[in-house]
Design a protein around this motif. Sequence first.
Motif, PDB file in Angstrom:
ATOM      1  N   GLU A  61      -2.783  -4.965  -7.867  1.00 48.16           N
ATOM      2  CA  GLU A  61      -1.982  -4.325  -6.808  1.00 48.16           C
ATOM      3  C   GLU A  61      -0.996  -3.286  -7.357  1.00 48.16           C
ATOM      4  N   ASP A 116      -1.504   4.494   7.025  1.00 46.78           N
ATOM      5  CA  ASP A 116      -1.214   3.105   6.679  1.00 46.78           C
ATOM      6  C   ASP A 116      -1.195   2.961   5.159  1.00 46.78           C
ATOM      7  N   LYS A 117      -0.013   3.114   4.568  1.00 46.16           N
ATOM      8  CA  LYS A 117       0.097   3.060   3.118  1.00 46.16           C
ATOM      9  C   LYS A 117      -0.061   1.639   2.570  1.00 46.16           C
ATOM     10  N   LYS A 118       0.134   0.645   3.421  1.00 50.34           N
ATOM     11  CA  LYS A 118      -0.042  -0.737   2.969  1.00 50.34           C
ATOM     12  C   LYS A 118      -1.521  -1.089   2.828  1.00 50.34           C
ATOM     13  N   ASN A 119      -2.366  -0.460   3.631  1.00 55.14           N
ATOM     14  CA  ASN A 119      -3.800  -0.732   3.592  1.00 55.14           C
ATOM     15  C   ASN A 119      -4.590   0.559   3.867  1.00 55.14           C
TER      16      ASN A 119
END
Length: 145
Positions: A134, A85-88
């Motif tokens: 971010e 999960d590269k987003k999280n």
Amino acid sequence: MTALSEIKDGLGEKIVDCYQHSPKRFYLKIKSKDLKVAADFIFNQLKMRLVTCTGQDTPQGIEILYHFSLDKTGEIFSLRLLLEDKKNPSIETLALLIKGADWIEREMWEMLGINFIGHPNLKRLLLAEEWPKENFPLRHEHEHE
């Protein structure tokens, strides 16, 4: 019994794959959920030293390697895992188990955006406070995702 045999016996099916790169260099692929058990076994039972940890952004996810040394033989054993999960990307911290993991996990959090769950001091280490939260310097977009 060799250290590799002890690791294989102790971790059993937690080892998804094992690759010997050279006579004294081993990579042990594990699932992220098994990191704490595997690291505890290698560090506390086999008395290996945590040398460092590395992380990299790959097309498949964020890969983390925890490198342990058996100093008496010069062998290096790396626990290798993938956070898909590269987003999280997140994983349980080893800083509570191994004090030496504290700063390197902070660095990977800051540079790759990995959330180390339960880390006692997850704050900036390298980047200026005004750096965008971010924007992770070691992340990149892949053309073939």
